[in-house]
Design a protein around this motif. Structure first.
Motif, PDB file in Angstrom:
ATOM      1  N   THR A  81     152.302  25.750  67.437  1.00  0.00           N
ATOM      2  CA  THR A  81     151.541  26.876  67.355  1.00  0.00           C
ATOM      3  C   THR A  81     150.042  27.181  67.746  1.00  0.00           C
ATOM      4  OG1 THR A  81     150.954  26.452  64.887  1.00  0.00           O
ATOM      5  CG2 THR A  81     153.345  27.247  65.017  1.00  0.00           C
ATOM      6  N   PRO A  82     149.522  28.392  67.632  1.00  0.00           N
ATOM      7  CA  PRO A  82     147.724  28.910  68.320  1.00  0.00           C
ATOM      8  C   PRO A  82     147.360  27.178  67.061  1.00  0.00           C
ATOM      9  CG  PRO A  82     148.848  30.906  68.115  1.00  0.00           C
ATOM     10  CD  PRO A  82     150.095  29.929  67.847  1.00  0.00           C
ATOM     11  N   SER A  83     147.371  27.116  65.006  1.00  0.00           N
ATOM     12  CA  SER A  83     146.923  25.995  64.883  1.00  0.00           C
ATOM     13  C   SER A  83     147.330  25.514  65.365  1.00  0.00           C
ATOM     14  CB  SER A  83     147.478  26.765  63.349  1.00  0.00           C
ATOM     15  OG  SER A  83     146.560  25.265  62.681  1.00  0.00           O
ATOM     16  N   GLN A  84     148.624  25.063  65.801  1.00  0.00           N
ATOM     17  CA  GLN A  84     148.457  23.480  66.529  1.00  0.00           C
ATOM     18  C   GLN A  84     147.499  23.110  67.149  1.00  0.00           C
ATOM     19  OE1 GLN A  84     152.579  22.444  66.553  1.00  0.00           O
ATOM     20  NE2 GLN A  84     153.199  23.145  63.749  1.00  0.00           N
ATOM     21  N   HIS A  85     147.933  24.446  67.740  1.00  0.00           N
ATOM     22  CA  HIS A  85     147.150  23.863  69.860  1.00  0.00           C
ATOM     23  C   HIS A  85     145.752  23.991  69.811  1.00  0.00           C
ATOM     24  CE1 HIS A  85     148.292  22.819  73.544  1.00  0.00           C
ATOM     25  NE2 HIS A  85     147.019  24.009  74.323  1.00  0.00           N
ATOM     26  N   ARG A  86     145.129  24.745  68.581  1.00  0.00           N
ATOM     27  CA  ARG A  86     143.280  24.828  68.757  1.00  0.00           C
ATOM     28  C   ARG A  86     143.511  22.668  68.077  1.00  0.00           C
ATOM     29  NH1 ARG A  86     144.759  29.955  66.326  1.00  0.00           N
ATOM     30  NH2 ARG A  86     144.984  29.116  64.519  1.00  0.00           N
ATOM     31  N   VAL A  87     144.097  22.249  67.735  1.00  0.00           N
ATOM     32  CA  VAL A  87     143.652  21.636  66.806  1.00  0.00           C
ATOM     33  C   VAL A  87     143.911  19.990  68.404  1.00  0.00           C
ATOM     34  CG1 VAL A  87     144.802  18.487  66.216  1.00  0.00           C
ATOM     35  CG2 VAL A  87     144.485  20.837  64.741  1.00  0.00           C
ATOM     36  N   HIS A  88     144.481  20.438  69.420  1.00  0.00           N
ATOM     37  CA  HIS A  88     145.176  19.582  70.214  1.00  0.00           C
ATOM     38  C   HIS A  88     143.686  19.778  71.608  1.00  0.00           C
ATOM     39  CE1 HIS A  88     147.125  17.822  73.558  1.00  0.00           C
ATOM     40  NE2 HIS A  88     146.689  18.622  74.738  1.00  0.00           N
ATOM     41  N   HIS A  89     143.266  21.072  71.349  1.00  0.00           N
ATOM     42  CA  HIS A  89     141.956  20.854  72.485  1.00  0.00           C
ATOM     43  C   HIS A  89     140.818  20.868  71.823  1.00  0.00           C
ATOM     44  CE1 HIS A  89     143.443  23.764  76.045  1.00  0.00           C
ATOM     45  NE2 HIS A  89     144.221  23.364  75.008  1.00  0.00           N
ATOM     46  N   ALA A  90     140.681  20.608  70.432  1.00  0.00           N
ATOM     47  CA  ALA A  90     139.921  19.650  70.033  1.00  0.00           C
ATOM     48  C   ALA A  90     139.222  18.332  70.240  1.00  0.00           C
ATOM     49  CB  ALA A  90     139.478  20.355  68.189  1.00  0.00           C
ATOM     50  N   ILE A  91     137.949  18.530  70.008  1.00  0.00           N
ATOM     51  CA  ILE A  91     137.089  16.661  70.805  1.00  0.00           C
ATOM     52  C   ILE A  91     136.996  16.387  68.947  1.00  0.00           C
ATOM     53  CG2 ILE A  91     136.561  17.485  72.747  1.00  0.00           C
ATOM     54  CD1 ILE A  91     133.635  17.873  71.546  1.00  0.00           C
ATOM     55  N   ASN A  92     137.383  17.154  67.571  1.00  0.00           N
ATOM     56  CA  ASN A  92     136.646  16.428  66.815  1.00  0.00           C
ATOM     57  C   ASN A  92     137.529  15.126  66.593  1.00  0.00           C
ATOM     58  OD1 ASN A  92     137.254  19.574  65.876  1.00  0.00           O
ATOM     59  ND2 ASN A  92     136.273  19.278  64.473  1.00  0.00           N
ATOM     60  N   PRO A  93     137.406  13.724  65.824  1.00  0.00           N
ATOM     61  CA  PRO A  93     137.890  13.091  65.965  1.00  0.00           C
ATOM     62  C   PRO A  93     139.346  13.167  65.377  1.00  0.00           C
ATOM     63  CG  PRO A  93     134.596  12.855  65.199  1.00  0.00           C
ATOM     64  CD  PRO A  93     135.948  14.242  65.910  1.00  0.00           C
ATOM     65  N   GLU A  94     138.936  13.873  64.535  1.00  0.00           N
ATOM     66  CA  GLU A  94     140.353  13.937  63.675  1.00  0.00           C
ATOM     67  C   GLU A  94     141.441  14.542  64.615  1.00  0.00           C
ATOM     68  OE1 GLU A  94     136.993  14.512  60.972  1.00  0.00           O
ATOM     69  OE2 GLU A  94     137.231  15.191  62.423  1.00  0.00           O
ATOM     70  N   TYR A  95     141.187  15.291  65.584  1.00  0.00           N
ATOM     71  CA  TYR A  95     141.641  15.898  66.563  1.00  0.00           C
ATOM     72  C   TYR A  95     142.389  15.465  67.560  1.00  0.00           C
ATOM     73  CZ  TYR A  95     141.366  19.877  62.948  1.00  0.00           C
ATOM     74  OH  TYR A  95     140.635  19.971  62.030  1.00  0.00           O
ATOM     75  N   ILE A  96     141.742  14.215  67.385  1.00  0.00           N
ATOM     76  CA  ILE A  96     141.903  13.605  70.008  1.00  0.00           C
ATOM     77  C   ILE A  96     143.153  13.440  70.064  1.00  0.00           C
ATOM     78  CG2 ILE A  96     140.699  11.784  70.996  1.00  0.00           C
ATOM     79  CD1 ILE A  96     139.276  14.134  71.145  1.00  0.00           C
ATOM     80  N   ASP A  97     143.680  14.018  70.848  1.00  0.00           N
ATOM     81  CA  ASP A  97     145.340  13.742  71.564  1.00  0.00           C
ATOM     82  C   ASP A  97     145.953  13.716  70.014  1.00  0.00           C
ATOM     83  OD1 ASP A  97     143.732  12.445  74.062  1.00  0.00           O
ATOM     84  OD2 ASP A  97     144.044   9.937  73.221  1.00  0.00           O
ATOM     85  N   LYS A  98     146.079  14.847  69.558  1.00  0.00           N
ATOM     86  CA  LYS A  98     146.680  15.685  68.885  1.00  0.00           C
ATOM     87  C   LYS A  98     147.818  16.146  69.801  1.00  0.00           C
ATOM     88  CE  LYS A  98     146.468  11.767  65.610  1.00  0.00           C
ATOM     89  NZ  LYS A  98     146.644  10.828  65.271  1.00  0.00           N
TER      90      LYS A  98
END
Length: 413
Positions: free
Chosen positions: A185-202
């Motif tokens: 979903t858009p929410s999940q893919h926003r995480v994927h494109h983020a560079i926050n340490p919590e989100y990297i490579d997810k």
């Protein structure tokens, strides 16, 4: 390739329409997620990718028909179940290909362009690679080959699975309830494109999110961790072709500079971001450490310059659409010349966006070359047979490119 070109002839206008709708919605709700320079760069990146793909510029290491012929343990007729199995197999392979691109230095180069925008919108979905010239994806389709899924099924489903990844590149859609447990979903893919340490490579899934949940790469979007977009080693350019090879260039430099022979070899296959110890400190690179407070890439612009860039982008798009419409009537050398000219134009006007001093020479050369082709052949790759004044309009376009590039170069130096 002609079939692929025909599909693009219809797909491109549809994607552009969705971009316009998202822009209009952002303007209406006063929450615009687009800027002109970033959007021109993103769409231009998509154009370079489809030029490469439509011209078949790839070294195929192995083909799916070859695997099917030698590995299939059964033969199945195309039924609705075959199509379902084929789609799941492609998505499963896509997950591992995506994971490989995020985890291995060499393969990150083919994917970095997709993450390079510091915006997140439908346009950034079009940031696709021109550096992925090794055709190894069929290796990841071994399960489908073993099951005997016909090549025709894979050939039809592959672009559908790719196009299905477009819609979720948006910030205007929140979480989607029970669908969050099934599809990306858009929410999940926003995480994927983020560079926050919590989100990297997810969230590496492409259509189904079940792979992330199965293999430990799923991360929910957190309300107190707003995603910050881009890449940890900022591109610092609008030129999509330069972005495509920045990482590869850095790897080459590190491999050359290190004194350790083993490091020269293993750097290509180490985790993304790994560098030899003897060059890491001596040749530091700019890496974002504070994702909430870093300098976003901006260059001087104006409404008039924005209009010029949009003009260049629209003409490049129209030129490509004509190439796809006329694909079957052009010889290979004509297609290479045609695609090369559009490719060169994208390099030129995006370099002009960066303020590079050499951009004007690229654009002047392209303009002169375009005019020479028209004046020497009396046509523009068969456009006269569709539109008698076509060559004159294209000639005027190349003349305007020469004049415009000189003008904007002088305005920006």
């Amino acid at each position: 390739m002609e079939t692929y070109a025909t599909a693009l002839l219809y797909a491109i206008p549809f994607f552009i329409l969705l971009l316009v709708i998202e822009m209009a919605y952002g303007h209406f709700v006063k929450d615009q997620k687009y800027t002109v320079l970033d959007t021109v760069s993103s769409i231009s990146s998509g154009l370079t990718n489809i030029i490469k793909d439509s011209l078949g510029i790839v070294l195929v290491l192995i083909s799916y028909p070859f695997l099917l012929e030698h590995l299939a343990i059964t033969s199945i007729e195309p039924t609705w179940l075959t199509w379902v199995i084929g789609f799941i197999a492609i998505d499963f392979a896509g997950y591992w290909n995506h994971r490989l691109s995020h985890r291995v230095n060499f393969f990150w180069n083919q994917h970095v362009i997709h993450h390079s925008s510091e915006k997140f919108n439908l346009a950034c979905a079009l940031r696709q690679s021109v550096s992925n010239v090794l055709g190894y994806f069929p290796f990841l389709l071994l399960p489908a080959a073993f099951l005997g899924v016909p090549n025709e099924v894979i050939a039809i489903l592959a672009p559908i699975q790719l196009f299905a990844q477009f819609w979720y590149h948006t910030q205007h859609i929140g979480k989607m309830g029970w669908l969050e447990y099934i599809i990306v979903t858009p929410s999940q893919h926003r995480v994927h494109h983020a560079i926050n340490p919590e989100y990297i490579d997810k969230n590496l899934g492409q259509v189904f999110c079940i792979w992330d949940r199965m293999f430990g790469t799923f991360q929910e979007e957190l309300p107190d961790v707003p995603p910050q977009y881009g890449i940890l080693k900022p591109a610092r350019t609008w030129n999509p072709i330069r972005i495509n090879f920045q990482h590869l260039w850095r790897l080459s430099l590190d491999a050359w500079r290190t004194k350790n022979l083993w490091d020269k070899i293993r750097i290509w296959f180490m985790p993304t971001g790994w560098r030899p110890s003897d060059v890491k400190d001596k040749y530091p690179t700019d890496v974002i450490t504070d994702v909430y407070n870093f300098e976003r890439y901006v260059t001087p612009t104006s409404k008039a310059f924005n209009a010029y860039l949009i003009f260049q982008l629209v003409i490049s798009l129209l030129l490509l659409l004509f190439m796809f419409a006329n694909f079957g009537n052009l010889e290979v050398n004509q297609l290479l010349w045609y695609g090369g000219l559009v490719f060169l134009g994208i390099y030129g006007y995006t370099s002009l966006m960066d303020g590079d001093t050499y951009a004007v020479w690229i654009e002047v050369f392209r303009g002169v070359l375009g005019c020479t082709i028209i004046l020497s052949t009396g046509d523009w790759f068969g456009l006269n047979s569709y539109f008698s004044a076509g060559k004159t309009l294209i000639l005027l376009y190349f003349l305007s490119t020469i004049i415009g590039s000189i003008y904007w170069h002088r305005q920006r130096v």
